[in-house]
Motif scaffolding. Structure first.
Motif, PDB file in Angstrom:
ATOM      1  N   VAL A 165       0.865  -1.178   0.000  1.00  7.86           N
ATOM      2  CA  VAL A 165       0.000   0.000   0.000  1.00  7.86           C
ATOM      3  C   VAL A 165       0.902   1.229   0.000  1.00  7.86           C
ATOM      4  CG1 VAL A 165      -1.712   1.336   1.276  1.00  7.86           C
ATOM      5  CG2 VAL A 165      -1.880  -1.160   1.204  1.00  7.86           C
ATOM      6  N   GLY A 166       0.638   2.181  -0.870  1.00  2.00           N
ATOM      7  CA  GLY A 166       1.425   3.402  -0.944  1.00  2.00           C
ATOM      8  C   GLY A 166       0.778   4.530  -0.171  1.00  2.00           C
ATOM      9  N   VAL A 167       1.575   5.283   0.574  1.00  2.09           N
ATOM     10  CA  VAL A 167       1.048   6.432   1.310  1.00  2.09           C
ATOM     11  C   VAL A 167       2.007   7.607   1.159  1.00  2.09           C
ATOM     12  CG1 VAL A 167      -0.212   5.037   2.997  1.00  2.09           C
ATOM     13  CG2 VAL A 167       2.136   5.727   3.496  1.00  2.09           C
ATOM     14  N   GLY A 168       1.440   8.799   1.089  1.00  2.00           N
ATOM     15  CA  GLY A 168       2.249  10.011   1.062  1.00  2.00           C
ATOM     16  C   GLY A 168       2.061  10.826  -0.202  1.00  2.00           C
ATOM     17  N   SER A 169       2.495  12.061  -0.140  1.00  2.00           N
ATOM     18  CA  SER A 169       2.307  13.012  -1.240  1.00  2.00           C
ATOM     19  C   SER A 169       3.022  12.604  -2.509  1.00  2.00           C
ATOM     20  CB  SER A 169       2.787  14.402  -0.803  1.00  2.00           C
ATOM     21  OG  SER A 169       4.174  14.382  -0.461  1.00  2.00           O
ATOM     22  N   GLY A 170       4.021  11.746  -2.405  1.00  2.20           N
ATOM     23  CA  GLY A 170       4.741  11.305  -3.597  1.00  2.20           C
ATOM     24  C   GLY A 170       3.860  10.545  -4.572  1.00  2.20           C
ATOM     25  N   PHE A 171       2.756  10.001  -4.070  1.00  2.00           N
ATOM     26  CA  PHE A 171       1.867   9.242  -4.950  1.00  2.00           C
ATOM     27  C   PHE A 171       0.906  10.134  -5.727  1.00  2.00           C
ATOM     28  CE2 PHE A 171       3.418   5.923  -2.138  1.00  2.00           C
ATOM     29  CZ  PHE A 171       3.842   5.013  -3.098  1.00  2.00           C
ATOM     30  N   SER A 172       1.068  11.446  -5.577  1.00  2.29           N
ATOM     31  CA  SER A 172       0.411  12.356  -6.519  1.00  2.29           C
ATOM     32  C   SER A 172       1.026  12.200  -7.907  1.00  2.29           C
ATOM     33  CB  SER A 172       0.533  13.803  -6.043  1.00  2.29           C
ATOM     34  OG  SER A 172       1.898  14.194  -5.960  1.00  2.29           O
ATOM     35  N   LEU A 173       2.204  11.559  -7.961  1.00  5.51           N
ATOM     36  CA  LEU A 173       2.888  11.261  -9.222  1.00  5.51           C
ATOM     37  C   LEU A 173       2.637   9.814  -9.641  1.00  5.51           C
ATOM     38  CD1 LEU A 173       6.320  12.975  -8.382  1.00  5.51           C
ATOM     39  CD2 LEU A 173       4.406  13.955  -9.656  1.00  5.51           C
ATOM     40  N   TRP A 174       1.510   9.267  -9.249  1.00  9.78           N
ATOM     41  CA  TRP A 174       1.194   7.859  -9.472  1.00  9.78           C
ATOM     42  C   TRP A 174       1.410   7.413 -10.905  1.00  9.78           C
ATOM     43  CZ3 TRP A 174       0.561   3.392  -7.187  1.00  9.78           C
ATOM     44  CH2 TRP A 174      -0.149   2.368  -7.811  1.00  9.78           C
ATOM     45  N   ASP A 175       0.985   8.203 -11.851  1.00 16.82           N
ATOM     46  CA  ASP A 175       1.080   7.799 -13.260  1.00 16.82           C
ATOM     47  C   ASP A 175       2.520   7.646 -13.732  1.00 16.82           C
ATOM     48  OD1 ASP A 175      -1.660   7.751 -13.457  1.00 16.82           O
ATOM     49  OD2 ASP A 175      -1.824   9.747 -14.353  1.00 16.82           O
ATOM     50  N   PHE A 177       4.932   6.163 -11.887  1.00 16.05           N
ATOM     51  CA  PHE A 177       5.531   4.936 -11.363  1.00 16.05           C
ATOM     52  C   PHE A 177       5.435   3.823 -12.402  1.00 16.05           C
ATOM     53  CE2 PHE A 177       4.966   7.223  -7.432  1.00 16.05           C
ATOM     54  CZ  PHE A 177       5.997   6.771  -6.607  1.00 16.05           C
ATOM     55  N   GLU A 178       6.413   2.942 -12.382  1.00 17.70           N
ATOM     56  CA  GLU A 178       6.481   1.842 -13.339  1.00 17.70           C
ATOM     57  C   GLU A 178       5.258   0.936 -13.175  1.00 17.70           C
ATOM     58  OE1 GLU A 178       7.594  -2.055 -14.867  1.00 17.70           O
ATOM     59  OE2 GLU A 178       7.548  -1.622 -12.715  1.00 17.70           O
ATOM     60  N   VAL A 179       4.770   0.390 -14.281  1.00 15.82           N
ATOM     61  CA  VAL A 179       3.536  -0.405 -14.286  1.00 15.82           C
ATOM     62  C   VAL A 179       3.632  -1.586 -13.326  1.00 15.82           C
ATOM     63  CG1 VAL A 179       2.051  -1.873 -15.709  1.00 15.82           C
ATOM     64  CG2 VAL A 179       2.895   0.299 -16.617  1.00 15.82           C
ATOM     65  N   GLY A 180       4.791  -2.233 -13.261  1.00 15.57           N
ATOM     66  CA  GLY A 180       4.958  -3.365 -12.359  1.00 15.57           C
ATOM     67  C   GLY A 180       4.835  -2.966 -10.898  1.00 15.57           C
ATOM     68  N   VAL A 181       5.317  -1.779 -10.560  1.00 14.75           N
ATOM     69  CA  VAL A 181       5.181  -1.267  -9.197  1.00 14.75           C
ATOM     70  C   VAL A 181       3.712  -0.981  -8.888  1.00 14.75           C
ATOM     71  CG1 VAL A 181       5.735   0.680  -7.676  1.00 14.75           C
ATOM     72  CG2 VAL A 181       7.523  -0.338  -9.107  1.00 14.75           C
ATOM     73  N   GLN A 182       3.030  -0.347  -9.818  1.00 11.44           N
ATOM     74  CA  GLN A 182       1.610  -0.063  -9.630  1.00 11.44           C
ATOM     75  C   GLN A 182       0.817  -1.349  -9.410  1.00 11.44           C
ATOM     76  OE1 GLN A 182       0.420   2.113 -13.116  1.00 11.44           O
ATOM     77  NE2 GLN A 182       1.356   4.026 -12.440  1.00 11.44           N
ATOM     78  N   ALA A 183       1.158  -2.394 -10.154  1.00 12.36           N
ATOM     79  CA  ALA A 183       0.412  -3.653 -10.072  1.00 12.36           C
ATOM     80  C   ALA A 183       0.561  -4.324  -8.711  1.00 12.36           C
ATOM     81  CB  ALA A 183       0.877  -4.595 -11.179  1.00 12.36           C
ATOM     82  N   CYS A 184       1.641  -4.022  -8.000  1.00 14.56           N
ATOM     83  CA  CYS A 184       1.886  -4.639  -6.693  1.00 14.56           C
ATOM     84  C   CYS A 184       1.231  -3.871  -5.547  1.00 14.56           C
ATOM     85  CB  CYS A 184       3.386  -4.753  -6.427  1.00 14.56           C
ATOM     86  SG  CYS A 184       4.216  -5.975  -7.461  1.00 14.56           S
ATOM     87  N   MET A 185       0.607  -2.731  -5.850  1.00 15.50           N
ATOM     88  CA  MET A 185      -0.026  -1.921  -4.806  1.00 15.50           C
ATOM     89  C   MET A 185      -1.539  -2.014  -4.921  1.00 15.50           C
ATOM     90  SD  MET A 185       2.201   1.542  -4.386  1.00 15.50           S
ATOM     91  CE  MET A 185       3.940   1.562  -4.782  1.00 15.50           C
ATOM     92  N   SER A 186      -2.160  -2.437  -3.836  1.00 12.50           N
ATOM     93  CA  SER A 186      -3.611  -2.557  -3.832  1.00 12.50           C
ATOM     94  C   SER A 186      -4.297  -1.201  -3.778  1.00 12.50           C
ATOM     95  CB  SER A 186      -4.073  -3.414  -2.650  1.00 12.50           C
ATOM     96  OG  SER A 186      -3.622  -2.859  -1.427  1.00 12.50           O
ATOM     97  N   GLN A 187      -3.617  -0.209  -3.198  1.00  8.51           N
ATOM     98  CA  GLN A 187      -4.156   1.143  -3.150  1.00  8.51           C
ATOM     99  C   GLN A 187      -3.038   2.119  -2.811  1.00  8.51           C
ATOM    100  OE1 GLN A 187      -6.713   2.053   0.346  1.00  8.51           O
ATOM    101  NE2 GLN A 187      -6.275  -0.024   1.050  1.00  8.51           N
ATOM    102  N   HIS A 188      -3.309   3.403  -3.015  1.00  6.11           N
ATOM    103  CA  HIS A 188      -2.355   4.428  -2.612  1.00  6.11           C
ATOM    104  C   HIS A 188      -3.127   5.629  -2.098  1.00  6.11           C
ATOM    105  CE1 HIS A 188      -3.230   5.354  -6.849  1.00  6.11           C
ATOM    106  NE2 HIS A 188      -2.986   6.630  -6.548  1.00  6.11           N
TER     107      HIS A 188
END
Length: 233
Positions: A165-175, A177-188
């Motif tokens: 699970v991703g938390v923090g302001s850095g995930f305002s840049l979600w798009d 992040f590499e697709v494989g990283v996104q796939a491993c996160m259930s939510q942010h």
């Protein structure tokens, strides 16, 4: 230590916070103040401290230790918190502890939402994030990889877990992040900011472990070596 008063300060982000952890008779509780004050850190930080001391009914001389958000985070905010914490620790002749903002953010996510595998990321500007991964269990957090400043597209997760699970302001840049990283996160979640409350608990742990420092020894951790913007050649 049978009794303890530990003050924690943080202005590493848009939020300003202070917390007072007190221990008596083997029981610990934490008084806290938290406000979103992106341009008023210097105006609100010390009044928050005064409010907490008044609520606890103690004078500053009763404090046993001071803690601060050491970073990573806003360069200006880190210097404000470090300066205030160093001044208090020096004047009171008590230990000073610097606490990772990313670790405090992971603990907040775990205590609030019971997340177990947490990626913390704060917006570092210039197209980068401050990031780290954590394993959280029973109010304890352990670092899974080093804290880094990195472009989101270059960030990678440990290979042995997939329920992050991703938390923090850095995930305002979600798009970004590499697709494989996104796939491993259930939510942010982008709305969590570091807080002094979790820093107080972490600092108490470190104080128990004998990690308190002299006031002049505790310094901010920027991660980015060059903190000044330079005009391209």
């Amino acid at each position: 230590m049978s009794s303890l008063y530990l003050l924690a300060l943080d202005v590493s982000s848009s939020a300003c916070s202070a917390a007072l952890l007190r221990q008596a008779g083997g029981q610990r509780e934490c008084l806290a103040r938290y406000e979103m004050t992106p341009r008023a850190h210097t105006k609100r930080l010390m009044p928050m401290v005064d409010e907490l001391l008044a609520d606890a009914g103690i004078a500053p001389q009763a404090l046993n230790a001071i803690a601060f958000g050491r970073g990573p985070g806003s360069f200006t905010g880190l210097r404000i918190a470090a300066g205030a914490a160093q001044g208090l620790a020096f004047g009171l002749d008590c230990p000073l502890l610097g606490v990772s903002t990313l670790e405090a953010l992971a603990l907040q996510a775990h205590r609030r939402y019971h997340f177990r595998y947490v990626v913390t990321a704060l917006d570092a500007r210039m197209g980068e994030v401050y990031a780290a991964t954590w394993h959280c269990l029973n109010d304890a957090v352990s670092l899974q990889n080093d804290e880094v400043v990195i472009a989101p597209g270059a960030f990678r997760l440990p290979a042995d877990e997939t329920d992050w699970v991703g938390v923090g302001s850095g995930f305002s840049l979600w798009d970004e992040f590499e697709v494989g990283v996104q796939a491993c996160m259930s939510q942010h979640l982008t709305d969590l900011e570091p807080r002094a409350e979790e820093m107080a608990w972490l600092a108490a742990r470190d104080l128990d472990a004998g990690l308190g420092q002299a006031a002049h020894e505790a310094q901010p951790v920027y991660l980015r070596n060059n903190v000044a913007w330079k005009k391209p050649a």
